[in-house]
Write a protein that holds these residues in place. Structure first.
Motif: not given
Lengths: 367, 346
Positions: A107-109, A137-141, A143-145, A150-152
């Motif tokens: 979903l993040a992708a 959602y963009l900031r927490d899921r 952008e890290p990925l 980074e794995k979320i």
């Protein structure tokens, strides 16, 4: 002197709506305080001078928000556009799969690709429903990925949780589309999970090749370390609760064989992985050919439990996709994250639900 | 003397990888000196296992693989082609193609292992092949293309460096640009060996791409000129006959590898495909079609289609209502007329 919210909302049509975030139903617009979301300043109460010009009032209301009343009082504070009542019924999309299936990454992708304009070629305009929650959602899921490789963290077991919601505008109008992460187990509970089931409009079933095909790493087809399971609890719970069995379910579904990067050297995945995009054209024949190959690959590996959605849902497509394009090393993706074909399942669902209109859309998932 | 270091060297290093059939392998190996591959990020070295087997390792340094993910694309292409060839030919793997031994592309320093190279690059013997050897070379080269086409692989980077020759058979190496038939072409503007479509990067990869490049390799091997032109003018009649239409602009007009072998009176035999798994896959496709037909029987399905179709049905229903109303009006009129007629006659 400024107007009260009630005064400012005068003249707007009120109708019963369903919130795509808490899934409660109520009359809209209603509320005491109007808000405006500013990119850096966050959400600010909106003051409108008394006697403001009617055209200016309409323009301000176009981007104004009200807090959702959430009559069930079971969801953190969230906001909806004042104009929400003018949109079509929300399309609630559930991503179904076990904790390790990669739903959260998928979903993040997807959201990342949408942010980059991935739906524009299909003639779709996308805006967030609740700008604040979307940015969270963009900031927490996302952008890290996507940016940091980074794995979320995934959703916990037995959890159904709201992820993000978008306003998708096509020639057919504007439709709120909300995404929920469904791990399966708790759907027997009352409250939001049962409201989710009552209103779900489309399902994305996420298959983990590690479980379904016993394929745990790139190309690894060594002897299985455990017996192939004959069922997927998340799939089973959702399908059973929707009443599968006696007749076909009229909930459009897409089955995604996720983490397909592990299979990228294996036929037929090695063929599909480099197919060029369709340039924003829905191609029901190509979707059928890919669906047939995904089905055949799962069938070849006796992964019948993961084919259940295709047998139970009247309109169902199957897809190869990879949210990350590679395997993590610990908590990081050493070669970065390169999502692959993640929007195709969503595009198929948008076609099957009429969000992307047209005669070719009408043929998706049909013979 | 540093005993620890010497002991480590003797013990070798562990090398884990997956073979082309998906089986995990673990070797204890000793590494040879490394060398750069000209123009790419890929490096090469020999690797010798404790069992005495020597293979070629090609890898991308970790720092580069992380910083420029696309630097690993050549390895991705090589593995994709190698796994496909291994799956098609299994125990009957042809000598004409370098063989993939294993790979691990998901680690920080991705690598693959290949069977050792045979012979020398054709460029090194170009212009020095006798007539008999020249024919043998051509047969072996076109046979290698027949094998690649059988696995739906387009090498897409054939040159007289990638094609090796040991005096008996060619060995096709360096699948860095390899594609599967139907992949979008990647532009290769710099390559004098590539067909016009390949250089422009238009359309999709097809076996005919390799036919053009193989024609160029033959011209180089025969003439010894390192920069051959795709032109048969001034060549001997045998070569003109062999390479007829090889440089046609339209790939569909070029001869196939089998056509070229027939021009050389050579056989076009292919080993039978292993079919156990393919049967299960083919059965799966049939089941899919059957289930879809059960869900959507070939009777009228329009009523089940979504919103975009609805207005048409509404119009149709409206037309039916109009028609019914019209019939009723006419029928009433006729009834009234009849009543008047018969009423009057009484």
């Amino acid at each position: 002197m400024t107007s009260s919210a009630a005064t400012m909302l005068e003249g707007l049509a009120v109708r019963s709506v369903r919130c795509p975030i808490c899934l409660d139903t109520f009359d809209w617009p209603s509320g005491d305080v109007l808000y405006h979301y500013e990119e850096r300043g966050g959400r600010q109460p909106l003051a409108m001078p008394l006697g403001i010009d009617e055209l200016k009032r309409r323009d301000i209301l176009r981007t104004a928000e009200l807090r959702c009343p959430n009559p069930s009082r079971d969801t953190p504070a969230h906001f909806l556009p004042v104009s929400y009542a003018s949109y079509a019924e929300p399309l609630v999309v559930g991503l179904v799969g076990e904790t390790e299936s990669g739903k959260s990454h998928l979903l993040a992708a997807m959201i990342a690709q949408i942010q980059r304009g991935g739906l524009q070629p299909y003639g779709l305009k996308v805006d967030p429903v609740d700008i604040g929650q979307h940015e969270d959602y963009l900031r927490d899921r996302v952008e890290p990925l996507i940016l940091r490789g980074e794995k979320i963290p995934g959703t916990g077991e037995d959890v159904t949780s709201y992820a993000d919601a978008l306003l998708i505008t096509s020639a057919a109008g504007t439709r709120p589309v909300a995404f929920f992460d469904v791990a399966g187990g708790n759907l027997v509970k009352t409250g939001q999970p049962s409201r989710f089931l009552a209103g779900v409009g489309a399902l994305i079933f996420v298959v983990d090749p590690g479980t379904a095909l016993q394929q745990r790493g790139l190309g690894d087809r060594s002897a299985p370390r455990e017996a192939v399971r004959s069922r997927d609890p998340a799939f089973d719970v959702v399908l059973s609760r929707l009443g599968a069995g006696a007749q076909y379910l009229d909930v459009p579904a897409a089955v995604v064989l996720n983490k397909a990067d592990r299979l990228r050297f294996q036929s037929p995945v090695d063929f599909w992985m480099r197919r060029p995009g369709n340039g924003g054209r829905i191609d029901s024949r190509r979707l059928r050919e890919e669906s047939r190959d995904v089905y055949a690959l799962l069938y070849e590996h006796n992964a019948h439990a993961w084919l259940r959605p295709f047998h139970e849902c009247r309109r169902c497509t199957l897809h190869f996709a990879s949210a990350t394009g590679g395997e993590p090393d610990g908590d990081r993706y050493p070669r970065g994250v390169r999502p692959w074909r993640v929007l195709d399942p969503l595009v198929a669902l948008l076609a099957m639900t009429g969000v992307i209109p047209g005669s070719e859309s009408a043929a998706v998932g049909v013979l | 003397m540093d005993v620890t270091k010497d002991a480590t060297k003797k013990a070798g290093s562990e090398l884990d990888f997956v073979d082309p059939h998906g089986r995990r392998q673990s070797w204890t190996v000793h590494y040879g000196p490394s060398s750069d591959s000209a123009g790419t990020a890929v490096r090469s070295r020999t690797v010798t296992s404790d069992g005495g087997r020597t293979v070629v390792q090609r890898w991308v340094p970790a720092e580069l693989a992380t910083r420029v993910p696309a630097s690993c694309d050549p390895l991705e292409n090589e593995v994709r082609a190698g796994v496909r060839l291994a799956g098609r030919f299994r125990d009957a793997f042809p000598t004409e193609v370098v063989r993939l031994i294993g790979y691990d592309l998901d680690r920080a320093e991705p690598f693959l292992l290949l069977s050792p190279y045979r012979g020398v690059a054709v460029a090194e013997v170009a212009g020095r092949l006798g007539l008999a050897e020249q024919r043998q070379f051509e047969v072996s080269l076109f046979r290698s293309l027949l094998l690649l086409a059988e696995a739906d692989i387009v090498h897409a980077g054939l040159t007289s460096t990638a094609v090796r020759w040991d005096g008996k058979a060619v060995q096709i190496s360096d699948f860095s640009y390899a594609a599967v038939v139907g992949d979008p072409r990647v532009a290769r503007r710099e390559s004098a060996w590539a067909s016009p479509n390949q250089r422009a990067g238009t359309g999709v990869a097809e076996a005919a791409d390799d036919i053009w490049a193989a024609g160029m390799v033959v011209l180089h091997a025969v003439s010894g000129r390192a920069d051959p032109l795709p032109d048969l003018a001034g060549r001997g009649p045998a070569l003109q006959n062999l390479l007829r239409d090889v440089f046609a602009a339209d790939g569909a007009q070029r001869p196939s590898a089998a056509d070229l072998l027939r021009r050389l009176d050579a056989h076009t035999y292919l080993p039978p495909a292993a079919d156990g798994v393919q049967q299960a896959f083919a059965e799966g496709r049939q089941v899919f079609d059957r289930v879809l037909t059960e869900k959507w029987p070939p009777t009228p399905t329009v009523a089940l289609l979504p919103a975009p179709e609805l207005p048409r049905h509404r119009m149709a229903r409206g037309q039916i209502a109009l028609l019914v109303a019209a019939v009723l009006v006419v029928a009433t009129g006729v009834a009234v007329a009849m009543a008047l007629l018969f009423g009057g006659s009484r």
